[in-house]
Enzyme design. Structure first.
Site, PDB file in Angstrom:
ATOM      1  CB  SER A 170      -0.966  -0.026   1.194  1.00  0.00           C
ATOM      2  OG  SER A 170      -1.964   0.953   1.071  1.00  0.00           O
ATOM      3  CD  GLU A 216      -2.964  -2.475  -3.612  1.00  0.00           C
ATOM      4  OE1 GLU A 216      -4.142  -2.515  -3.222  1.00  0.00           O
ATOM      5  OE2 GLU A 216      -2.120  -1.683  -3.128  1.00  0.00           O
ATOM      6  CG  HIS A 224      -5.802  -2.405   0.455  1.00  0.00           C
ATOM      7  ND1 HIS A 224      -5.013  -2.114  -0.634  1.00  0.00           N
ATOM      8  CD2 HIS A 224      -5.372  -1.610   1.466  1.00  0.00           C
ATOM      9  CE1 HIS A 224      -4.139  -1.164  -0.294  1.00  0.00           C
ATOM     10  NE2 HIS A 224      -4.343  -0.849   0.970  1.00  0.00           N
TER      11      HIS A 224
END
Length: 294
Positions: free
Chosen positions: A105, A199, A268
């Site tokens: 992330s 992502e 996630h």
């Protein structure tokens, strides 16, 4: 083995970005101890400043300690969120290049900066906040196999566009929005010749459209071998739309003329499989097999 983290290795736990859920982090640290590792907390792990885990100076201090202290073998990020970018300007070129760093992330910007400096053990995998309870067993098994140097499950996906031939290339990737935020900077990751995994989470479709356009304009996708979509969690299209996020991103990337695959268990959601940034993978039939490290 380049990825192997031996038992009794010492792992530093730091939070260079968002404020972690310390109850979840404590559970993650307990699991690491069960796996046979020693755990040390960063001095400012429990700090808070606005939406970050301490001031930029505090977070940078912990990051530099974790990356340079000779008693530390690996660095595990407590959570993502936002804030790693505040620390990047202070990273010296003299840091050990073989220290393992684990996260995803917001860690995308940190990985970009370290990758450009020659670091070779950057693991795209669950943050410590997620490790014990927020991911599924297969994700934990994937990460543990990477840490112990054992074979891992492939990143299984589906071919959705472009050539379908087999490709062997380095695998890089991370969060789409964070990649766009560092495009054109000294922290931008070099994607030439790579399979790029993307992502995202809680981004509207038009914002991801904008991020892909920024990356295209910056040259990030120049020379890539393939694009692989992980999960796009809580990334809605407008109500009543007759298109999906995947279709939006695919249309933007079709002109690259490279294979596009989708559905990888990366991101996630509960499924977040691990790989090392830059390790060689083989794209075949829509899935990426990761070579056993040596």
């Amino acid at each position: 083995m380049i990825d192997m983290l031996k038992k009794n290795s010492t792992i530093a736990v730091i939070a260079p970005a968002g404020i972690p859920d310390m109850e979840q982090v404590q559970m993650g640290m307990a699991l690491l101890r069960d796996w046979g590792y020693q755990v040390r907390e960063g001095r400012h792990l429990r700090e808070r400043f606005r939406y970050n885990a301490g001031t930029a100076a505090q977070r940078t201090e912990d990051l530099l300690w974790a990356l340079s202290d000779p008693e530390i073998d690996a660095v595990w990020l407590a959570r993502g969120g936002f804030g790693c970018i505040h620390c990047l300007a202070w990273l010296p070129d003299t840091l050990p290049k073989d220290r393992m760093v684990i996260g995803f992330s917001d860690a995308t910007s940190l990985f970009g900066a370290l990758h450009r400096k020659g670091h070779v053990r950057l693991v795209h995998g669950p943050t410590l906040e997620n490790l014990a309870t927020a991911i599924d067993d297969l994700s934990r098994q994937s990460l543990r196999a990477l840490l112990t140097g054992e074979p891992r499950v492939p990143l299984i996906g589906t071919h959705i566009w472009g050539p379908a031939h087999e490709i062997s290339a380095p695998v890089i990737g991370g969060n789409l929005t964070v990649f766009a935020s560092i495009a054109g900077t000294a922290s931008a990751m070099n994607a030439k010749g790579a399979i790029v995994v993307l992502e995202d989470v809680t981004e509207l479709a038009f914002r991801m459209d904008r991020s892909v356009c920024q990356l295209l304009a910056s040259g990030f996708f120049d020379g890539v071998k393939a694009i692989a979509f992980g999960e796009f969690v809580r990334c809605p299209v407008p109500p009543g739309s007759d298109f999906t996020v995947q279709e939006v991103l695919t249309d933007l990337l079709k002109p690259l003329g490279v294979p596009i695959i989708a559905g990888l268990g990366v991101g996630h959601g509960e499924r977040n499989l691990s790989w090392r940034i830059g390790e060689r993978g083989t794209l075949r039939d829509g899935s990426i097999s990761l070579e056993k490290t040596s």
